[in-house]
Scaffold this active site. Sequence first.
Site, PDB file in Angstrom:
ATOM      1  N   ARG A   1      34.453  33.300  47.925  1.00 17.15           N
ATOM      2  CA  ARG A   1      35.278  32.882  46.784  1.00 17.15           C
ATOM      3  C   ARG A   1      35.286  31.361  46.625  1.00 17.15           C
ATOM      4  NH1 ARG A   1      40.724  36.579  47.792  1.00 17.15           N
ATOM      5  NH2 ARG A   1      39.622  38.469  48.444  1.00 17.15           N
TER       6      ARG A   1
ATOM      7  N   GLU B   1      35.699  41.429  37.760  1.00 21.65           N
ATOM      8  CA  GLU B   1      37.048  40.932  37.517  1.00 21.65           C
ATOM      9  C   GLU B   1      37.073  39.402  37.470  1.00 21.65           C
ATOM     10  OE1 GLU B   1      41.503  41.880  39.257  1.00 21.65           O
ATOM     11  OE2 GLU B   1      39.927  41.318  40.671  1.00 21.65           O
TER      12      GLU B   1
END
Length: 485
Positions: free
Chosen positions: A100, A171
Amino acid sequence: MSLQNKKLSDDAFASIQKDVLNQWPTGKDVNFDDAIAFHRAYPPGKIFAEKLRMADKEGITLIQPRAGVALPDMLIELLSFLETEGEADLLPTTIDSYTRHNRYEEADVGIEESKKLNRSMLNGFPVVNYGVEICRKINTALKAPVQVRHGTPDARLLTEISLAGGFTSYEGGGISYNIPYSKNYPLEKSLTDWQYADRLLGLYAEAGVVINKEPFGPLTGTLVPPCISHAVAVIESLLAAEQGVVDITVGYGQCGNLVQDVAAIKALRALTEEYLQKYGHPQVKVTTVLHQWMGGFPQDESKAFGVISWGAAAAALSGATKVIVKTPHEAMGIPTKEANAAGLKATKQMVYMLRDQTQLMLGDPNVVVEYDIIMEEARCLLEKTYELGGGDFAVGAVRAFEAGVLDIPFAPSRNNLGRLLPARDNTGAVRLLDCGNLPFSQAVKDFHRERMDERGRHERRPVTFQMVVDDIYAIGKGHLVGRPK
């Protein structure tokens, strides 16, 4: 400001793509034509957008867990278990924290440690490190469609490998995966980076492969008023649609008051469709997702199942297209696969029981009032954002956060003003103790003040910040409004 809500040209995209694919060695394996062929071989039941479309048509609420581990075979075993024993309709692949933050070298170390110890030493699956072929192996091994869930401000390489690897839903967004997650990441940069990710989804759609896009609805997941999460969802939907995205699932994090939650899901869909139509994107298919309670959970498993079931009821009665399911181990850390499956089965039972009662609350006058309040507040935020951007929602989003016109409670980002103070009213609905710089009318501000004063009178205590603190911990302690017992 160089940022604009304008579709990236093919030349601009290609120029950026060269650098993106060179960020890590697995980028060299991305081949667009090959990826399109791989996706086209899927049957409809393996395609996220198709399964959502059918559920929406039939009025069914699908269930989806959260899950992700470091090693491919372990991930396949986990997701297969949730698919069979947990009866999950849709599956996730949650990405690890190193990925991330684009820290692929450290993700590599986590992979090696996981192999040595034969257990996951990462809190998710490092898609970028593994690359296209291993992602395809995972998708091929499962019957249900699989979504990538993460939390990445710069998700460009992750998007490339995820889509080429066969995942059919993705997402995130430039606001929802920045402001709630990062302290110092510039909002203008994350919005620009997500234009690339959204444009890639648009290119897949233009080639006949529809990838579902899901802005992250809960944001910080802590007492977020519906108007805030809805405004962010609509803005991210408009930005994605401009880049060619044609299938969007907008989300909302359960607040706990059933009337407010039902009204919020109804308003979210109506608002998103309204603004997509208004700004030239009527072709976009909109569905909804309710995230079960994102705050603190009771440690007692029986009590935790009560929280899970209440979220399932809210999803079913609101007609949400899908529900993201929590586990009875939320208060204790990473759940076992058995606990994850138990949360899914409890949710599915509740959804089945309420399937024929989805019209139950639609005529409730309290739901109508709440719906109208949410729509009025969210439109106010959206119109002011558009005005601040001079007719551009991307520019407007940056300026709105600078001015506090958009303000996410308890977000760590320095892009966020942090003036907003939410708390519950006497019914447990989330209101605003301090409206900060939100551009509400005086009537709306008075509404929030009156609701908070009503609670103060009932509890015989002043309306102060202590109510906010109490409400943050209330559900974990077994009650909705944070009043002392």
